[in-house]
Design an enzyme around this catalytic site. Structure first.
Site, PDB file in Angstrom:
ATOM      1  N   HIS A  33       0.834  -1.207   0.000  1.00  0.00           N
ATOM      2  CA  HIS A  33       0.000   0.000   0.000  1.00  0.00           C
ATOM      3  C   HIS A  33       0.870   1.260   0.000  1.00  0.00           C
ATOM      4  O   HIS A  33       0.675   2.164  -0.833  1.00  0.00           O
ATOM      5  CB  HIS A  33      -0.906  -0.007   1.231  1.00  0.00           C
ATOM      6  CG  HIS A  33      -1.795   1.191   1.336  1.00  0.00           C
ATOM      7  ND1 HIS A  33      -3.065   1.224   0.825  1.00  0.00           N
ATOM      8  CD2 HIS A  33      -1.584   2.423   1.893  1.00  0.00           C
ATOM      9  CE1 HIS A  33      -3.604   2.406   1.051  1.00  0.00           C
ATOM     10  NE2 HIS A  33      -2.722   3.156   1.709  1.00  0.00           N
ATOM     11  N   GLU A  34       1.810   1.315   0.920  1.00  0.00           N
ATOM     12  CA  GLU A  34       2.653   2.512   1.011  1.00  0.00           C
ATOM     13  C   GLU A  34       3.586   2.641  -0.186  1.00  0.00           C
ATOM     14  O   GLU A  34       3.893   3.750  -0.628  1.00  0.00           O
ATOM     15  CB  GLU A  34       3.457   2.486   2.308  1.00  0.00           C
ATOM     16  CG  GLU A  34       2.622   2.464   3.579  1.00  0.00           C
ATOM     17  CD  GLU A  34       1.615   3.594   3.662  1.00  0.00           C
ATOM     18  OE1 GLU A  34       1.843   4.656   3.048  1.00  0.00           O
ATOM     19  OE2 GLU A  34       0.589   3.420   4.339  1.00  0.00           O
ATOM     20  N   HIS A  37       1.807   4.513  -2.888  1.00  0.00           N
ATOM     21  CA  HIS A  37       1.912   5.963  -2.690  1.00  0.00           C
ATOM     22  C   HIS A  37       3.303   6.464  -3.091  1.00  0.00           C
ATOM     23  O   HIS A  37       3.436   7.486  -3.778  1.00  0.00           O
ATOM     24  CB  HIS A  37       1.674   6.321  -1.220  1.00  0.00           C
ATOM     25  CG  HIS A  37       0.265   6.143  -0.756  1.00  0.00           C
ATOM     26  ND1 HIS A  37      -0.818   6.648  -1.438  1.00  0.00           N
ATOM     27  CD2 HIS A  37      -0.240   5.535   0.356  1.00  0.00           C
ATOM     28  CE1 HIS A  37      -1.931   6.363  -0.786  1.00  0.00           C
ATOM     29  NE2 HIS A  37      -1.608   5.675   0.305  1.00  0.00           N
TER      30      HIS A  37
END
Length: 380
Positions: A33-34, A37
């Site tokens: 997820h990170e 980003h």
């Protein structure tokens, strides 16, 4: 006096049988997820101050040549990417005082000085990466193991069941359920299990003729392969190899990718359907769990084999992606909601409004966390 030698094996079993699988699942999902980003932000020319797995005090870390601090923190229940100019790890709002202290070069790569579309892409990339991970795992499972399916033909109808009341008979073949064409018995199950209490229009083939009927799935509590009890809808029909003709579908690389994407879409659709029914009060609150339940599921999945643990990673990844897209600050969906408002009014949202929205959103997130913790420990 307590026998310490009896306690140590139990602690070891809990550590390696539950905690290690739990942290493996969680850290993989959080990292992906990170990283979504991070990659999107870097491609958009945004500077990154820190990439952290976990919160709190740093256990280990190093600073890359581009100035990004890569860190592993003490509380491994999440993570964040902190971009240049962020007031906090959540990129919640603009800190004008902090921005004024940045050099001209830093202001060019600061998150809040970027065009709206770059900020939106960077925020959306986190949940999108979770969906990609889910699709990739499902595709790999299809490519390696294939898929066993039964034809949607009824072998047995349980007496006094919704199917019996609807006039469904052994030998009938499902053509469609609730307007959706079905190709396997699993397709029927996917539709029915999430629609307890909803009248479903069913089209069947019987002796070469099409027959229409309506069945309303009844709620039934069933155990899953991971030992969890779930409340699902059933109409009371089963199939078997003699009638349903069990087949094994083998997938080539491209077919596996397509099937993986379709499976991810099905999970998203079923989750969205559950959330709508939950908000309407039509689903049991005990179906929602937090870290304790996830840890238990991870331990059970690891006990069944690594492929089960990897599939749990895929399911949790898709779930985290959906959760993060809810329009509630400080979740990613909350950021996107404010960006949409900014695009509509064609000017930045006032800081006071943003701050108030984030405070309300944070209270909602904390309330939800307390709710699932209560379910885990006391409520269910």
């Amino acid at each position: 006096m307590t026998d310490i030698s009896a306690i140590i094996p139990g602690l070891g079993s809990f550590l390696f049988g539950t905690l290690v699988p739990f942290f493996f699942v969680l850290l993989v999902v959080v990292f992906v997820h990170e990283m979504g980003h991070f990659i999107a932000g870097r491609l958009c020319g945004i500077g990154v101050q820190a990439f952290s797995i976990g919160f709190g005090p740093e256990i280990f870390g190093y600073t890359a040549k581009n100035g990004t601090r890569w860190r592993l923190a003490a509380i491994p229940l999440g993570g964040y990417v902190k971009f240049v100019g962020d007031m906090s790890a959540t990129s919640a709002s603009v800190d004008e005082q902090a921005l004024s202290k940045l050099s001209e070069a830093e202001r060019r790569v600061a998150f809040h000085t970027q065009p709206l579309w770059k900020r939106a892409i960077t925020v959306f990339a986190g949940p999108f990466a979770n969906f990609v991970l889910g699709a990739a795992v499902f595709a790999a499972m299809f490519a390696i193991y294939g898929q066993y399916v039964y034809q949607p033909t009824v072998a047995e109808v349980r007496p006094n069941s919704p199917a019996a009341e609807a006039g469904i008979l052994p030998g009938d073949t499902f053509i469609s359920v609730d307007g959706v064409r079905v190709a396997s018995f699993a397709d029927v199950q996917r539709i029915v299990t999430g629609r307890a209490g909803d009248p479903l229009k069913i089209v069947l083939e019987r002796d070469g003729r099409e027959i229409e009927t309506v069945a309303t799935p009844e709620v039934s509590e069933q155990p899953t392969a991971l030992g969890q009890k779930v409340r699902i809808g059933l109409i009371g029909v089963v199939t078997n190899e003699a009638v349903g003709k069990r087949d094994r579908i083998e997938y080539g690389p491209l077919q596996a990718v397509v099937a993986g994407i379709q499976e991810t879409g099905d999970v998203i659709a079923r989750t969205g359907q559950f959330m709508k029914r939950f908000v309407a009060g039509r689903e049991d609150r005990c179906q929602l769990g937090g870290p304790v339940r996830i840890a238990d599921m991870a331990g059970r999945a690891a006990g069944l084999g690594f492929e089960w643990l990897v599939q749990l990673v895929a399911l949790l990844s898709v779930g985290i992606g959906i959760l993060n897209l809810l329009p509630i600050p400080p979740l990613d969906g909350g950021h996107l909601m404010l960006y949409a408002a900014e695009a509509i009014v064609r000017r930045p949202i006032p800081a006071q409004v943003t701050e108030a929205v984030y405070r309300v959103g944070m209270l909602m997130v904390l309330a939800f966390m307390m709710f699932v913790f209560w379910n885990d420990l006391f409520g269910c």
